[in-house]
Scaffold this motif. Structure first.
Motif, PDB file in Angstrom:
ATOM      1  N   PRO A 122       0.843  -1.200   0.000  1.00  0.00           N
ATOM      2  CA  PRO A 122       0.000   0.000   0.000  1.00  0.00           C
ATOM      3  C   PRO A 122       0.883   1.257   0.000  1.00  0.00           C
ATOM      4  N   PRO A 171       2.905   4.345   1.217  1.00  0.00           N
ATOM      5  CA  PRO A 171       3.568   4.483   2.530  1.00  0.00           C
ATOM      6  C   PRO A 171       2.792   5.350   3.522  1.00  0.00           C
ATOM      7  N   ASN A 221       0.788   4.024   6.573  1.00  0.00           N
ATOM      8  CA  ASN A 221       1.463   3.460   7.745  1.00  0.00           C
ATOM      9  C   ASN A 221       1.329   1.945   7.791  1.00  0.00           C
ATOM     10  N   GLN A 222       1.055   1.352   6.665  1.00  0.00           N
ATOM     11  CA  GLN A 222       1.033  -0.104   6.571  1.00  0.00           C
ATOM     12  C   GLN A 222       2.303  -0.484   5.829  1.00  0.00           C
ATOM     13  N   THR A 223       3.344  -0.751   6.588  1.00  0.00           N
ATOM     14  CA  THR A 223       4.604  -1.128   5.937  1.00  0.00           C
ATOM     15  C   THR A 223       4.563  -2.630   5.694  1.00  0.00           C
ATOM     16  N   ASN A 267       2.276  -0.233  13.735  1.00  0.00           N
ATOM     17  CA  ASN A 267       2.236   0.134  12.312  1.00  0.00           C
ATOM     18  C   ASN A 267       2.851   1.513  12.077  1.00  0.00           C
ATOM     19  N   THR A 296       6.144   2.617  11.234  1.00  0.00           N
ATOM     20  CA  THR A 296       7.502   2.219  10.877  1.00  0.00           C
ATOM     21  C   THR A 296       8.354   3.479  10.813  1.00  0.00           C
ATOM     22  N   ARG A 333       9.451   8.549   8.913  1.00  0.00           N
ATOM     23  CA  ARG A 333       9.346   7.282   8.207  1.00  0.00           C
ATOM     24  C   ARG A 333      10.723   6.603   8.110  1.00  0.00           C
TER      25      ARG A 333
END
Lengths: 604, 604
Positions: free
Chosen positions: A477, A479, A482-484, B482, B484, B593
């Motif tokens: 998804p 970046p 925040n779904q790495t 979540n 990262t 990030r």
């Protein structure tokens, strides 16, 4: 069935499902959707039992119509004084829309107006009731549906009052508190897609229809808004499965880029009907031809295909007997990956039936050039199928054969015609890295995701193959979500991991991480229990599980310390649509944590 | 000031701030907190203006007391019939608690009972009113505070009815709908920390007091619950700044690991008072000595220190004139990084004043061994300061000198005493990689984060230095958040980036990413405008900004494609507490990030 009698029914006294909406208020639409779906399937294959049921229902609907044309069970039997008093919450016009669609499908199947006649009479009443005239109501429905139904009806009747009522409903909205119903502003002014996801897609489907059918009715800002809202949805509010609607509380869109995979992460609804809504919306935008304002663009077909194979197909069990309403990307203890036999609010199952019944309409579109000099077929989806159509008095047949979405990605086309007038547009999916025609075509060009194949080449190559290698790939998804995470995909299919294949799991794969350099292998699966066959994927050398005992946040963790993770020898993936077909504990995940290489000290 | 008269006041007719709570309902507590803070500061430095104000307020409070001892402005002047009718929402006992604390501070400063006398009379009424007796009310307050105040009062009075009322309030709770007020179950049964964050920490502070003061009053499960809820908070619901409370809507805790940095990510409240509550809670757990059940554990001091330097100090501008209520880790267009001069609900500013006024009590604790054979000083925080205390009839002085939290991390201790009876426990922070004493101490041992230094070594080394190198380091939240992200820290200080130093920023640093192998350099900053001096940090070679134009999700991005990012030559970091002191656009971020190396194809 609720329509069996116009007498009262005990369920009419049940407490509201969601205040103030009585439980049975959208049952009219469920019956209508069932009829519509049944007609599509009956067109392909006759079935006397289903035909008898359709017939019985049609007669019941006819007999339920009031002398003035009104047709709604609740406001005839239960609350006759409340007709058209709460358009926002009471689904009255939504029900009407689905009945219109059912009548059109019935007309198409039987070539008679037995049901359509009834609906035309009801629509006459609606046209007289709503509008800006002195004795008319200025309202519009809280749940769009009648707008797209009226435009579909107009395609059939060419009666301008049908077009005008749809246009009125579409352009009337604008109320600062109306975000849930996509009425916070006129469509032309809406900057982001908001509120209940199904309503939003149904509204945009109708809006796209209006731009196509009657570009003069709306200004350029209307079309710009449709593209803007579509981009906002796809780029910032859509899951990698094509699912939309992160927020369970209002079954709809949340903040931009807020796309948690499951309940324990704070969201994920991705309602089945919303996935279907996205397909409807995309399909309308793909009905482009030289005479309309909207332009053909493969990115809408990409989204339509993604929804079909993932967000929508995952809602039904392989045996067709169990369904989902919400389609999360990860299970949790609060919400397992499983399906149900039925729902009190049963919108989704008959909607799946409708869309699968008319899937052929999503595969290709066909337009004659305005001067009738030639005919153009646009292929959006690669599904083994045959299209028959007329060019003038000549019958043309186009066959596509493939193992799609499995096999190697070769699609064999056969065009049967004596004419030299047929042109083809073949979609090159956004995910395809390359494509090849079996015979060179120097005049073919690709534009907006479609390969244009001219009539002269086709007359020389009435049989040819388009190859688009199907290989596993890693997707992620945006970046900002925040779904790495990393997910596996192959062609249009998005994959998931399940405890059925990975029985050691007990944390819903939360601690599992994937190195982007992992090794992915295909394997042919013939699942005995379900009878389904598909390509499974196996990750070896790159999957691991974080050792949580060694990773306590207090509240921070040392970002430069070695990461402790236990390698997973083999991690098995199956298509996301196939989830929850084999029992198990209901543990599933689409996006796996992307392993972060440690800061120079090497992975443990 | 609201206490200037017991006549009505126009503001008493203002509409409720939050239904059903009148705007002025906690003003009693604000005045009490101001008195309490003022008394702490007056003890250190006299000020005739402040003294006069304290005196005036004390007399007003005395004159506001009702014949039966009752003391509350709203339920005396505005709604006299509603005394003790809504303990959950009306802050009546919360106000009483703060008045008790003010009275104790006043007693400690002036050594007279002018205010305490009044409060003791009110407490007598409360003791008679609440309890399980036949004519007593079985209620407990919705906002804890009186519990910890009564236990503090009991420390002073040794009157068992004060202990008993506190015990009653603490053990009475248990109502399935009470999660917001930490009353969903008895404390012993609570598995996770929930609800309004300030209330939760005030409750746990009192619960810890109870375990320490009267371990017989509660069973072992009570203490176990305190540690369980503390761990749950620190490990799963606390920001890297020490802030707690992700959910603005109920000013409290959200799902485990749901820790978005700002409004545009779906949360982050981190109220100032909640940070103070964490410090209070931690301080209570550090008052361990051989006679109580709770055991000394440096991880509570780590959290206390983290909150002080970050979550709490960031709430006040350098000039002490502006405050924050919420302390997000990242700004957004909806919520800029800035402070306000005052709030309608002004709980936070006087709470900051209270905690800074009594910060000495957080630096160290002092206990005589039960047999009075020796005295033990535990040093929790490293702050230049002097502690004077008595061992029997002898006066002992312990001085710590350092540039902490700046400088090189050396702390010089000087113990002035002729006795051989003083032992020291020196905290070794969890973030410290190493430590060293200036003279070898073979008998010193470290246990639970504290270095035990025995009296005999101290008698030989009355002056010594403890060195704990202060170096920049990278920290991260737990991967399940979540988030990262990487943040910079140095000793107890967490850093942020601001547009004041990085004026090119326009996206609140959302697209900025940090390679964990980046180069971090210290620089000495003397900020002319504020007069503050601190160590700033500069990242070179490792910061970059994602090129968003090249990264459109449709809805997924290709995880194996090269990442397009523009290197940032130098990225300047300042302490998080220092944010928003220099104007600018209000753009700020703590967690950047973490740059994900691309899958083998190299970074662009």
């Amino acid at each position: 069935m609720m329509l069996s009698s116009l007498d009262g029914h005990p369920s009419y006294s049940d407490p509201p499902l969601v205040w103030p909406i009585p439980k049975h208020l959208f049952w009219d639409s469920d019956v209508a959707k069932w009829i519509e779906g049944a007609c599509y399937f009956l067109k392909q294959q006759s079935n006397s039992e289903v035909e008898a049921a359709v017939k019985e229902l049609v007669e019941m609907i006819r007999s339920a119509q009031q002398p003035d044309g009104y047709l709604n069970i609740h406001f005839t039997v239960v609350e006759p004084t409340k007709r058209f008093t709460n358009l926002r919450d009471f689904h009255e016009l939504y029900n009407a829309g689905h009945l219109i669609e059912a009548a059109l499908a019935h007309r198409d199947l039987y070539n008679n107006d037995r049901l359509l006649e009834t609906l035309l009479k009801y629509v006459d009443l609606l046209c007289a009731t709503f509008g800006q005239g002195v004795n008319q109501l200025p309202g519009y429905p809280g749940h769009p549906e009648i707008e797209l139904a009226l435009l579909r009806l107009y395609d059939h009747t060419k009666d301008r009052k049908h077009l005008e009522l749809a246009t009125f409903f579409l352009t009337e909205r604008g109320n600062p508190n109306g975000w849930y119903h996509q009425a916070q502003a006129p469509i032309t002014e809406q900057q982001t897609i908001e509120g209940y996801a199904v309503r939003a897609t149904y509204l945009l489907t109708a809006a796209s229809d209006l731009v196509r059918v009657n570009p003069q009715a709306v200004d350029q800002k209307f079309e710009v808004a449709i593209y803007r809202l579509s981009d906002n949805m796809v780029q910032r509010k859509m899951y990698v499965t094509g699912g939309i609607g992160a927020m369970k509380r209002w079954e709809g869109f949340g903040l931009e880029y807020f796309l948690p995979q499951g309940t324990d992460e704070g969201g994920c609804y991705a309602e089945t009907c919303a996935g279907i809504g996205v397909m409807m919306f995309a399909e309308r935008l793909l009905q482009a031809n030289a005479s309309v304002q909207i332009k053909l663009d493969g990115r809408f077909a990409d989204v339509m295909e993604l929804c079909l194979y993932n967000a929508v197909l995952t809602s039904m069990s392989h045996d067709g007997k169990r369904f989902t309403y919400s389609n999360q990307l990860a299970s949790s203890d609060e919400e397992l990956s499983q399906r149900e036999e039925w729902f009190t609010c049963a919108c989704c199952p008959p909607n799946v039936s409708r869309i699968l019944g008319q899937i052929g309409g999503y595969v290709w579109s066909h337009h004659d050039k305005p001067d009738e000099s030639s005919s153009e077929i646009t292929v959006h989806l690669y599904v083994p199928s045959t299209l028959n159509f007329q060019v003038g008095s000549d019958t043309v047949e186009l066959i596509q054969e493939s193992e799609w979405p499995w096999g190697n990605g070769d699609i064999k086309f056969t065009l049967k015609t004596a004419l030299l007038k047929v042109a083809l547009k073949l979609r090159i999916p956004g995910w395809a890295n390359s494509y090849k025609l079996s015979a060179e075509c120097s005049t073919a060009s690709t534009k907006n995701g479609y390969l244009d194949i001219p009539p002269n080449w086709l007359s020389q190559n009435s049989t040819f193959t388009l190859s688009k290698p199907l290989e596993p790939r890693l997707i992620a998804p945006h970046p900002f979500t925040n779904q790495t995470t990393l997910s596996l995909a192959r062609g249009p299919i998005v994959y998931c991991v399940e405890d059925a294949d990975n029985p050691w799991v007990s944390d819903h794969f939360k601690a599992v991480q994937l190195d982007p350099r992992c090794k992915i292998e295909e394997r042919s699966i013939d699942d005995d229990a379900s009878g389904d066959s598909f390509v499974g994927l196996t990750v070896s050398d790159g999957a691991s599980a974080i050792d949580l005992q060694k990773l306590q946040a207090s509240p921070a963790v040392d970002a430069q310390a070695s990461q402790h993770a236990t390698p997973i020898k083999e991690l098995q993936f199956v298509p996301y649509y196939f989830r929850a077909n084999r029992g198990g504990k209901g543990q599933m995940r689409v996006g796996l944590r992307r392993a972060a290489p440690s800061a120079g000290k090497g992975m443990h």
